[in-house]
Design a protein around this motif. Structure first.
Motif, PDB file in Angstrom:
ATOM      1  N   TYR A   1      -9.750   8.018  -8.441  1.00 24.20           N
ATOM      2  CA  TYR A   1      -9.062   7.688  -9.689  1.00 24.20           C
ATOM      3  C   TYR A   1      -9.270   8.793 -10.730  1.00 24.20           C
ATOM      4  O   TYR A   1      -8.348   9.128 -11.484  1.00 24.20           O
ATOM      5  CB  TYR A   1      -9.581   6.355 -10.214  1.00 24.20           C
ATOM      6  CG  TYR A   1      -8.968   5.903 -11.517  1.00 24.20           C
ATOM      7  CD1 TYR A   1      -7.778   5.172 -11.527  1.00 24.20           C
ATOM      8  CD2 TYR A   1      -9.568   6.197 -12.737  1.00 24.20           C
ATOM      9  CE1 TYR A   1      -7.204   4.743 -12.716  1.00 24.20           C
ATOM     10  CE2 TYR A   1      -9.002   5.780 -13.927  1.00 24.20           C
ATOM     11  CZ  TYR A   1      -7.819   5.058 -13.918  1.00 24.20           C
ATOM     12  OH  TYR A   1      -7.263   4.643 -15.101  1.00 24.20           O
ATOM     13  N   GLY A   2     -10.458   9.352 -10.753  1.00 26.08           N
ATOM     14  CA  GLY A   2     -10.780  10.379 -11.733  1.00 26.08           C
ATOM     15  C   GLY A   2      -9.985  11.660 -11.567  1.00 26.08           C
ATOM     16  O   GLY A   2      -9.921  12.477 -12.498  1.00 26.08           O
ATOM     17  N   THR A   3      -9.344  11.849 -10.412  1.00 24.85           N
ATOM     18  CA  THR A   3      -8.504  13.029 -10.199  1.00 24.85           C
ATOM     19  C   THR A   3      -7.071  12.804 -10.677  1.00 24.85           C
ATOM     20  O   THR A   3      -6.241  13.707 -10.555  1.00 24.85           O
ATOM     21  CB  THR A   3      -8.484  13.431  -8.718  1.00 24.85           C
ATOM     22  OG1 THR A   3      -7.781  12.437  -7.961  1.00 24.85           O
ATOM     23  CG2 THR A   3      -9.895  13.609  -8.172  1.00 24.85           C
TER      24      THR A   3
ATOM     25  N   TRP B   1     -16.947  14.560  -1.495  1.00 22.84           N
ATOM     26  CA  TRP B   1     -16.061  14.072  -0.437  1.00 22.84           C
ATOM     27  C   TRP B   1     -14.608  14.042  -0.914  1.00 22.84           C
ATOM     28  O   TRP B   1     -13.702  14.397  -0.154  1.00 22.84           O
ATOM     29  CB  TRP B   1     -16.488  12.667   0.004  1.00 22.84           C
ATOM     30  CG  TRP B   1     -17.825  12.601   0.676  1.00 22.84           C
ATOM     31  CD1 TRP B   1     -18.645  13.652   1.001  1.00 22.84           C
ATOM     32  CD2 TRP B   1     -18.496  11.418   1.097  1.00 22.84           C
ATOM     33  NE1 TRP B   1     -19.793  13.187   1.598  1.00 22.84           N
ATOM     34  CE2 TRP B   1     -19.726  11.822   1.671  1.00 22.84           C
ATOM     35  CE3 TRP B   1     -18.209  10.065   1.035  1.00 22.84           C
ATOM     36  CZ2 TRP B   1     -20.647  10.910   2.182  1.00 22.84           C
ATOM     37  CZ3 TRP B   1     -19.110   9.153   1.553  1.00 22.84           C
ATOM     38  CH2 TRP B   1     -20.311   9.572   2.119  1.00 22.84           C
ATOM     39  N   VAL B   2     -14.385  13.604  -2.144  1.00 25.36           N
ATOM     40  CA  VAL B   2     -13.019  13.581  -2.672  1.00 25.36           C
ATOM     41  C   VAL B   2     -12.453  14.992  -2.735  1.00 25.36           C
ATOM     42  O   VAL B   2     -11.295  15.232  -2.366  1.00 25.36           O
ATOM     43  CB  VAL B   2     -12.989  12.906  -4.055  1.00 25.36           C
ATOM     44  CG1 VAL B   2     -11.669  13.198  -4.776  1.00 25.36           C
ATOM     45  CG2 VAL B   2     -13.178  11.403  -3.913  1.00 25.36           C
TER      46      VAL B   2
ATOM     47  N   ASP C   1      -6.837  -0.794 -14.311  1.00 26.29           N
ATOM     48  CA  ASP C   1      -5.579  -0.499 -13.616  1.00 26.29           C
ATOM     49  C   ASP C   1      -5.789  -0.056 -12.170  1.00 26.29           C
ATOM     50  O   ASP C   1      -4.824   0.333 -11.500  1.00 26.29           O
ATOM     51  CB  ASP C   1      -4.760   0.534 -14.386  1.00 26.29           C
ATOM     52  CG  ASP C   1      -5.493   1.841 -14.618  1.00 26.29           C
ATOM     53  OD1 ASP C   1      -6.735   1.852 -14.552  1.00 26.29           O
ATOM     54  OD2 ASP C   1      -4.833   2.858 -14.868  1.00 26.29           O
ATOM     55  N   VAL C   2      -7.021  -0.119 -11.673  1.00 25.65           N
ATOM     56  CA  VAL C   2      -7.261   0.068 -10.243  1.00 25.65           C
ATOM     57  C   VAL C   2      -7.109  -1.296  -9.570  1.00 25.65           C
ATOM     58  O   VAL C   2      -7.887  -2.215  -9.844  1.00 25.65           O
ATOM     59  CB  VAL C   2      -8.661   0.642  -9.964  1.00 25.65           C
ATOM     60  CG1 VAL C   2      -8.923   0.700  -8.460  1.00 25.65           C
ATOM     61  CG2 VAL C   2      -8.809   2.021 -10.579  1.00 25.65           C
ATOM     62  N   ALA C   3      -6.116  -1.435  -8.708  1.00 26.40           N
ATOM     63  CA  ALA C   3      -5.901  -2.697  -8.001  1.00 26.40           C
ATOM     64  C   ALA C   3      -6.951  -2.856  -6.903  1.00 26.40           C
ATOM     65  O   ALA C   3      -7.313  -1.880  -6.235  1.00 26.40           O
ATOM     66  CB  ALA C   3      -4.503  -2.730  -7.395  1.00 26.40           C
ATOM     67  N   LEU C   4      -7.450  -4.084  -6.718  1.00 27.12           N
ATOM     68  CA  LEU C   4      -8.436  -4.372  -5.683  1.00 27.12           C
ATOM     69  C   LEU C   4      -7.971  -5.590  -4.891  1.00 27.12           C
ATOM     70  O   LEU C   4      -7.515  -6.581  -5.475  1.00 27.12           O
ATOM     71  CB  LEU C   4      -9.809  -4.644  -6.294  1.00 27.12           C
ATOM     72  CG  LEU C   4     -10.482  -3.473  -7.013  1.00 27.12           C
ATOM     73  CD1 LEU C   4     -11.782  -3.931  -7.678  1.00 27.12           C
ATOM     74  CD2 LEU C   4     -10.768  -2.326  -6.043  1.00 27.12           C
ATOM     75  N   SER C   5      -8.103  -5.512  -3.575  1.00 27.82           N
ATOM     76  CA  SER C   5      -7.677  -6.608  -2.702  1.00 27.82           C
ATOM     77  C   SER C   5      -8.745  -6.872  -1.647  1.00 27.82           C
ATOM     78  O   SER C   5      -9.364  -5.936  -1.132  1.00 27.82           O
ATOM     79  CB  SER C   5      -6.361  -6.266  -1.997  1.00 27.82           C
ATOM     80  OG  SER C   5      -5.321  -6.030  -2.923  1.00 27.82           O
ATOM     81  N   VAL C   6      -8.940  -8.141  -1.325  1.00 29.47           N
ATOM     82  CA  VAL C   6      -9.761  -8.521  -0.175  1.00 29.47           C
ATOM     83  C   VAL C   6      -8.862  -8.487   1.056  1.00 29.47           C
ATOM     84  O   VAL C   6      -7.756  -9.037   1.037  1.00 29.47           O
ATOM     85  CB  VAL C   6     -10.362  -9.924  -0.357  1.00 29.47           C
ATOM     86  CG1 VAL C   6     -11.159 -10.324   0.883  1.00 29.47           C
ATOM     87  CG2 VAL C   6     -11.252  -9.972  -1.589  1.00 29.47           C
TER      88      VAL C   6
END
Length: 251
Positions: free
Chosen positions: A58-60, A25-26, A84-89
């Motif tokens: 992220y892997g790309t 999909w990516v 370093d991947v930001a995550l938000s609710v």
């Protein structure tokens, strides 16, 4: 035993969905973006769940921010994603991160969980607000047909291995309510508790199908002026028997 959607399921979601081709999909999304002249550096992954698609983005080499309405799903995502991947609710209809991105994604029919055109339109508007000029929204949705006929036989069942050696048995049943035009999935899971016992839960998930004719006025209302609605994996125009469409909309 009855739990809210995407709460108890978080602990077993990745085991059950182990065969989902997030990497394909990516590639599908980024190929479209590059063909359209966009070399993305930043991405916002909406309804990122446990981070399967987020991790492939992220892997790309992209700088990625993930957002989801379920704190439980994000807890799992935090364990599997780099720091370093930001995550938000956040709620897809109202979130405001205060920044814009080259690419915004929302995959695996997550937008079908928005049960009214008004809610979907609000989510598309928030996605548009988080795109820089020239940025791209890429998302997929089940069509009305796809929600009516979600699975052959209206159920799926199986066993999946958890990372700690336990096993989850899942039995998910689907029915379509013509009165509300909603598809309803009863997701039953039984998990070994590690002490010879079993933990069982059910989550009810509801989806509304959206056809291209439903989506186009919502895209226009959200502020997009150019978009394309296609099939995976060949970017072909959808037909009357298309169960899932991909939307690519440019800011």
């Amino acid at each position: 035993m009855q739990r809210p959607p995407f709460t108890a399921l978080a602990a077993v979601y990745d085991a059950i969905m182990a065969d989902v081709e997030y990497d394909h999909w990516v590639d599908f999304v980024l190929t479209y973006a590059r063909d359209g002249g966009l070399e993305a550096e930043t991405a916002l992954d909406l309804a990122c769940g446990t981070g399967g698609f987020t991790r492939e983005l992220y892997g790309t080499g992209l700088r990625v921010h993930g957002l989801d309405g379920s704190a439980e799903m994000l807890e799992v995502a935090r364990e599997r994603l780099p720091a370093d991947v930001a995550l938000s609710v956040g709620d897809l209809r109202t979130f405001d991160l205060g920044e814009t991105f080259d690419l915004v994604t929302c995959v695996f029919d997550s937008l079908n969980n928005l049960l009214t055109p008004g809610d979907l339109g609000a989510a598309l508007g928030r996605a548009r607000a988080h795109l820089r000029p020239g940025g791209l929204l890429a998302c997929d949705l089940n069509t009305r047909l796809g929600v009516r006929e979600l699975w052959e036989g209206s159920q799926i069942e199986g066993l999946a291995d958890l990372p700690d050696g336990r096993e989850v048995h899942y039995h998910w049943s689907h029915h379509y309510d013509p009165g509300t035009e909603l598809g309803v999935v009863q997701a039953f899971c039984r998990v070994e508790d590690g002490e010879g016992g079993l933990d069982e839960f059910v989550e009810e998930h509801r989806e509304r199908g959206y056809d291209p004719a439903d989506l186009e006025p919502l895209l226009a209302g959200a502020g997009f002026t150019r978009w394309e609605i296609v099939e995976y994996p060949d970017y072909a125009p959808p037909s009357a028997d298309t169960a899932r469409v991909w939307v690519f909309a440019w800011a």
